[in-house]
Design a protein around this motif. Structure first.
Motif, PDB file in Angstrom:
ATOM      1  N   ALA A 108       0.842  -1.188   0.000  1.00 30.25           N
ATOM      2  CA  ALA A 108       0.000   0.000   0.000  1.00 30.25           C
ATOM      3  C   ALA A 108       0.883   1.245   0.000  1.00 30.25           C
ATOM      4  CB  ALA A 108      -0.914   0.005   1.224  1.00 30.25           C
ATOM      5  N   PRO A 109       0.493   2.292  -0.716  1.00 34.08           N
ATOM      6  CA  PRO A 109       1.307   3.510  -0.729  1.00 34.08           C
ATOM      7  C   PRO A 109       1.315   4.198   0.636  1.00 34.08           C
ATOM      8  CG  PRO A 109      -0.753   3.823  -1.940  1.00 34.08           C
ATOM      9  CD  PRO A 109      -0.697   2.383  -1.572  1.00 34.08           C
ATOM     10  N   GLY A 110       2.403   4.942   0.900  1.00 28.40           N
ATOM     11  CA  GLY A 110       2.466   5.740   2.110  1.00 28.40           C
ATOM     12  C   GLY A 110       3.238   5.133   3.257  1.00 28.40           C
ATOM     13  N   PHE A 111       3.743   3.897   3.081  1.00 29.10           N
ATOM     14  CA  PHE A 111       4.527   3.255   4.147  1.00 29.10           C
ATOM     15  C   PHE A 111       5.999   3.282   3.764  1.00 29.10           C
ATOM     16  CE2 PHE A 111       0.335   1.201   4.625  1.00 29.10           C
ATOM     17  CZ  PHE A 111       0.105   1.475   5.965  1.00 29.10           C
ATOM     18  N   ASP A 112       6.814   3.958   4.559  1.00 26.68           N
ATOM     19  CA  ASP A 112       8.235   4.030   4.245  1.00 26.68           C
ATOM     20  C   ASP A 112       8.944   2.743   4.654  1.00 26.68           C
ATOM     21  OD1 ASP A 112       8.890   4.130   7.011  1.00 26.68           O
ATOM     22  OD2 ASP A 112       8.684   6.304   7.027  1.00 26.68           O
ATOM     23  N   GLY A 113      10.237   2.670   4.339  1.00 20.34           N
ATOM     24  CA  GLY A 113      10.998   1.455   4.601  1.00 20.34           C
ATOM     25  C   GLY A 113      11.075   1.073   6.055  1.00 20.34           C
ATOM     26  N   GLY A 114      10.946   2.036   6.936  1.00 18.86           N
ATOM     27  CA  GLY A 114      10.986   1.731   8.360  1.00 18.86           C
ATOM     28  C   GLY A 114       9.801   0.913   8.830  1.00 18.86           C
ATOM     29  N   LYS A 115       8.719   0.928   8.072  1.00 18.83           N
ATOM     30  CA  LYS A 115       7.522   0.174   8.441  1.00 18.83           C
ATOM     31  C   LYS A 115       7.591  -1.279   7.993  1.00 18.83           C
ATOM     32  CE  LYS A 115       5.165   3.733  10.097  1.00 18.83           C
ATOM     33  NZ  LYS A 115       6.086   4.835   9.801  1.00 18.83           N
ATOM     34  N   THR A 116       8.518  -1.617   7.101  1.00 21.55           N
ATOM     35  CA  THR A 116       8.555  -2.958   6.523  1.00 21.55           C
ATOM     36  C   THR A 116       8.669  -4.039   7.588  1.00 21.55           C
ATOM     37  OG1 THR A 116       9.503  -2.135   4.458  1.00 21.55           O
ATOM     38  CG2 THR A 116       9.789  -4.483   4.934  1.00 21.55           C
ATOM     39  N   ALA A 117       9.547  -3.833   8.546  1.00 18.59           N
ATOM     40  CA  ALA A 117       9.795  -4.855   9.571  1.00 18.59           C
ATOM     41  C   ALA A 117       8.934  -4.676  10.814  1.00 18.59           C
ATOM     42  CB  ALA A 117      11.268  -4.854   9.956  1.00 18.59           C
ATOM     43  N   THR A 118       8.217  -3.557  10.916  1.00 20.38           N
ATOM     44  CA  THR A 118       7.476  -3.285  12.159  1.00 20.38           C
ATOM     45  C   THR A 118       5.972  -3.514  12.033  1.00 20.38           C
ATOM     46  OG1 THR A 118       7.285  -0.930  11.607  1.00 20.38           O
ATOM     47  CG2 THR A 118       9.208  -1.610  12.899  1.00 20.38           C
ATOM     48  N   LEU A 119       5.449  -3.498  10.811  1.00 20.55           N
ATOM     49  CA  LEU A 119       4.020  -3.708  10.614  1.00 20.55           C
ATOM     50  C   LEU A 119       3.743  -5.145  10.192  1.00 20.55           C
ATOM     51  CD1 LEU A 119       2.918  -0.461   8.720  1.00 20.55           C
ATOM     52  CD2 LEU A 119       2.767  -0.958  11.163  1.00 20.55           C
ATOM     53  N   GLU A 120       2.574  -5.645  10.533  1.00 23.43           N
ATOM     54  CA  GLU A 120       2.164  -6.963  10.067  1.00 23.43           C
ATOM     55  C   GLU A 120       1.880  -6.907   8.568  1.00 23.43           C
ATOM     56  OE1 GLU A 120       2.159  -9.734  11.832  1.00 23.43           O
ATOM     57  OE2 GLU A 120       2.888  -8.604  13.568  1.00 23.43           O
ATOM     58  N   GLU A 121       1.970  -8.078   7.946  1.00 22.78           N
ATOM     59  CA  GLU A 121       1.800  -8.137   6.496  1.00 22.78           C
ATOM     60  C   GLU A 121       0.466  -7.543   6.055  1.00 22.78           C
ATOM     61  OE1 GLU A 121       2.153 -11.389   2.835  1.00 22.78           O
ATOM     62  OE2 GLU A 121       2.054 -12.077   4.914  1.00 22.78           O
ATOM     63  N   GLU A 122      -0.589  -7.856   6.810  1.00 25.39           N
ATOM     64  CA  GLU A 122      -1.909  -7.372   6.409  1.00 25.39           C
ATOM     65  C   GLU A 122      -2.012  -5.848   6.496  1.00 25.39           C
ATOM     66  OE1 GLU A 122      -2.281  -9.198  10.620  1.00 25.39           O
ATOM     67  OE2 GLU A 122      -1.295  -9.646   8.708  1.00 25.39           O
ATOM     68  N   GLU A 123      -1.178  -5.226   7.354  1.00 26.60           N
ATOM     69  CA  GLU A 123      -1.206  -3.775   7.453  1.00 26.60           C
ATOM     70  C   GLU A 123      -0.565  -3.107   6.241  1.00 26.60           C
ATOM     71  OE1 GLU A 123      -0.691  -2.198  11.723  1.00 26.60           O
ATOM     72  OE2 GLU A 123       0.475  -4.063  11.715  1.00 26.60           O
ATOM     73  N   LEU A 124       0.304  -3.841   5.561  1.00 28.36           N
ATOM     74  CA  LEU A 124       0.974  -3.312   4.374  1.00 28.36           C
ATOM     75  C   LEU A 124       0.221  -3.632   3.088  1.00 28.36           C
ATOM     76  CD1 LEU A 124       4.667  -4.223   5.268  1.00 28.36           C
ATOM     77  CD2 LEU A 124       3.720  -1.920   5.135  1.00 28.36           C
ATOM     78  N   ILE A 172      10.548  -0.789  -3.110  1.00 28.08           N
ATOM     79  CA  ILE A 172       9.513  -0.334  -2.179  1.00 28.08           C
ATOM     80  C   ILE A 172       8.274   0.214  -2.879  1.00 28.08           C
ATOM     81  CG2 ILE A 172      10.252   2.064  -1.923  1.00 28.08           C
ATOM     82  CD1 ILE A 172       9.889   1.680   1.136  1.00 28.08           C
ATOM     83  N   GLU A 173       8.379   0.502  -4.148  1.00 28.83           N
ATOM     84  CA  GLU A 173       7.219   1.017  -4.885  1.00 28.83           C
ATOM     85  C   GLU A 173       6.031   0.062  -4.794  1.00 28.83           C
ATOM     86  OE1 GLU A 173       6.121   2.625  -9.392  1.00 28.83           O
ATOM     87  OE2 GLU A 173       7.991   1.534  -9.026  1.00 28.83           O
ATOM     88  N   PHE A 174       6.308  -1.247  -4.848  1.00 28.32           N
ATOM     89  CA  PHE A 174       5.223  -2.226  -4.834  1.00 28.32           C
ATOM     90  C   PHE A 174       5.431  -3.391  -3.865  1.00 28.32           C
ATOM     91  CE2 PHE A 174       5.061  -0.592  -9.321  1.00 28.32           C
ATOM     92  CZ  PHE A 174       3.842   0.054  -9.220  1.00 28.32           C
ATOM     93  N   CYS A 175       6.663  -3.660  -3.452  1.00 27.56           N
ATOM     94  CA  CYS A 175       6.952  -4.880  -2.694  1.00 27.56           C
ATOM     95  C   CYS A 175       6.851  -4.642  -1.183  1.00 27.56           C
ATOM     96  CB  CYS A 175       8.346  -5.394  -3.037  1.00 27.56           C
ATOM     97  SG  CYS A 175       8.811  -6.884  -2.133  1.00 27.56           S
ATOM     98  N   LYS A 176       6.132  -5.534  -0.493  1.00 30.03           N
ATOM     99  CA  LYS A 176       5.946  -5.403   0.958  1.00 30.03           C
ATOM    100  C   LYS A 176       7.199  -5.770   1.744  1.00 30.03           C
ATOM    101  CE  LYS A 176       2.403  -8.065   0.745  1.00 30.03           C
ATOM    102  NZ  LYS A 176       1.269  -8.932   1.151  1.00 30.03           N
ATOM    103  N   LEU A 177       8.151  -6.425   1.126  1.00 22.32           N
ATOM    104  CA  LEU A 177       9.385  -6.789   1.824  1.00 22.32           C
ATOM    105  C   LEU A 177      10.476  -5.735   1.680  1.00 22.32           C
ATOM    106  CD1 LEU A 177       9.616 -10.576   0.817  1.00 22.32           C
ATOM    107  CD2 LEU A 177       8.635  -9.593   2.904  1.00 22.32           C
TER     108      LEU A 177
END
Length: 572
Positions: free
Chosen positions: A84-100, A433-438
């Motif tokens: 989802a747009p709007g999540f920077d790289g710092g959120k990758t490891a801190t948010l659950e997959e469903e949140e991204l 990061i444009e499209f990948c949740k990882l």
């Protein structure tokens, strides 16, 4: 879980190495799921999700999708939710997959080394234009990858793919991922053997077969009969590499257990000779070993490379022969590893007197519109078709010599250069990061800007230097085997976290196969990347022994200060 190995094989008693603790190996009786992924696959074969997509989810919309299908079984259909747009790289490891999760999908379409006709290329382009906001990327697994796919449109997309002889089946998931085949199979002047028929048979026999739809993790296949080893066989789970037996003639060696990510390993070479017609059986034997003996407890150790490393290649061969093939393989020294380009960029002779032409988009990024334009050119100039490559490139097969220059000019007009700069030719990038949740950092756009800058700073570079840009540690862009491998991460700069990269230098496949040299505590910001690479390349050009010393050889002996870019040698 039932034993799905070949029922016709004679009973054997092979001594199998035992791990210190249970690893979920089916063949040793450990069939109870040991993590949520294994439980999900046991609950329902992921192949069954196709019908739910066709008859339920595509009609009721995104909100109707069962989470176990959405973040698990959909992958067997080539579908991942995109970031989802709007999540920077710092959120990758801190948010659950469903949140991204966004309510759109990435879709991968397999090519498996096939020659794509102008009709097939046009279908791929029209899908991008009509259903994917004009997106399309060429991946390093010879896929076309789309973004912004709506679940409501998936049935129509599959109809288009079916009509073109293409598929997204098992393009992702714990399954036989898309195959890498030689882009010049059947036409190269120096080809040892054409393995096209073997890849076709493996696809027809095993893709979509429930007996091979539940591996411990992904299972990557490569096959080439070209002496350049143009499918990166060292980094695949199973690879068939052209070889010549002194008595039996051309065939294939078998390599197993390659893979990168956070625990990189190069494939072990079995040193055998397998005739073309027996390749599919050998493939199913290796796949069967992985399915039945692969580790299913921890996802981080569930790749074939860990089993091969623990067993050793001799034991692995014994199990393949005795438990799955029911016969011994013919021994044959593994073929010599090559040096140099294996991407087929440029104009080359075919053995039938025609030409093939390799063209380079920038870091694999194209569009649906460009694919339609490419299809028009293929049709207008009477080209046999196109193949995708493991280096995010495209090769056009069967070009009449008298039409060559006009075709090359047309391709250049639409943005596909057959005579690209060294930097454009040798730079790859993952989705980022444009499209990948990882992902943690931007890759595609960063690679595009990097190529443009390096073309200005080193317009006449006289030696190839590969640059592979990855958005996270998973190495989808094969970071560790590039001259300059860039692994995305957040780095500290002036008291703030910013996008940056850990640097790997001097990696390679082929004769110099190795993983790049990592410099202790060395990180580069994304903003400073152009200047850093400029410093390192300048040092290489000034410090190399002669024009024959390639970048990887120089890195192995260079002073660390030159590699860090802390000092730059004066131009002589």
């Amino acid at each position: 879980m039932p034993d799905r190995r070949h029922q016709s094989k004679p009973p054997v008693h092979t001594e199998i190495p035992r791990t210190k603790r249970a690893e979920g190996q089916w063949a040793l009786g450990y069939t109870e799921p040991l993590n949520k992924n294994e439980q999900s696959k046991k609950d329902d074969d992921p192949l069954n999700v196709r019908d739910r997509i066709l008859h339920t989810y595509s009609k009721r919309g995104f909100a109707s999708i069962d989470p176990a299908d959405l973040r698990g079984r959909f992958r067997w259909m080539g579908l991942y939710t995109q970031r989802a747009p709007g999540f920077d790289g710092g959120k990758t490891a801190t948010l659950e997959e469903e949140e991204l999760d966004d309510e759109y999908f990435m879709l991968r379409v397999r090519s498996d080394g096939r020659l794509l006709t102008h009709d097939a290329v046009r279908a791929l382009g029209e899908i991008g234009v009509e259903y994917a906001r004009d997106t399309a990327d060429v991946t390093d697994r010879e896929n076309i990858q789309y973004h912004w796919i709506r679940i409501e449109d998936v049935p129509a997309i599959w109809d288009r793919l079916d009509a073109a002889g293409l598929s997204s089946l098992e393009a992702c998931g714990d399954s036989p991922r898309p195959f890498l085949g030689s882009p010049v199979a059947g036409v190269a002047v120096d080809e040892i053997i054409d393995g096209t028929s073997a890849l076709e048979e493996i696809f027809d026999r095993f893709i979509g077969d429930p007996a091979f739809s539940n591996f411990p993790r992904k299972f990557k296949t490569a096959l080439t009969g070209h002496p350049s080893h143009d499918v990166s066989p060292e980094t695949n789970d199973v690879a068939f590499v052209g070889t010549v037996h002194p008595v039996h003639g051309p065939g294939f060696d078998l390599w197993v257990g390659g893979g990168l990510s956070t625990n990189p390993m190069l494939a072990a070479k079995m040193g055998v000779w397998i005739p073309l017609e027996e390749v599919p059986d050998a493939w199913s034997a290796v796949a069967g070993v992985f399915r039945d003996y692969g580790y299913r407890r921890l996802r981080s150790r569930a790749r074939l490379k860990f089993l091969v490393a623990d067993w050793g290649i001799e034991k692995f061969r014994e199990v393949v022969e005795k438990e799955y093939l029911g016969r011994e393989l013919v021994s044959c020294p593994s073929p010599a590893s090559p040096v140099g380009h294996r991407d087929h960029i440029g104009v080359h002779d075919q053995k039938d007197g025609k030409k093939y032409v390799g063209v380079a988009p920038i870091a694999g990024r194209i569009s649906g519109t460009l694919l339609v334009q490419l299809a028009d050119a293929i049709e207008e100039f009477g080209v046999a078709g196109a193949r995708l490559t493991p280096y995010q490139k495209i090769v056009l097969i069967g070009v009449e010599p008298e039409r060559l220059e006009a075709l090359v000019a047309r391709l250049d007009e639409i943005g596909l250069s057959a005579r690209p700069s060294t930097w454009r030719r040798n730079t790859m990038a993952c989705t980022g990061i444009e499209f990948c949740k990882l992902a943690i950092v931007d890759t595609k756009e960063r690679a595009r800007r990097l190529v443009g800058e390096l073309e200005q700073r080193f317009p006449d570079l006289d030696t190839p230097i590969t640059v592979n840009v990855n958005g996270c540690p998973n190495a989808c862009a094969r970071t560790q085997v590039a001259d300059i491998g860039l692994k995305g991460q957040l780095v500290m700069h002036e008291g703030q976290q910013v996008e940056g990269f850990q640097v790997h230098l001097g990696g390679a496949t082929g004769l110099q196969a190795n993983f790049g040299r990592k410099l202790r505590a060395h990180k580069v910001t994304s903003a400073g990347l152009d200047d850093y690479i400029t410093a390192v390349v300048s040092n290489y050009l000034q410090d190399r022994v002669d024009l024959g010393e390639d970048f990887a050889t120089w890195v192995a002996r260079a002073d660390e200060g030159l590699l860090r870019g802390d000092k730059v040698l004066a131009t002589s």
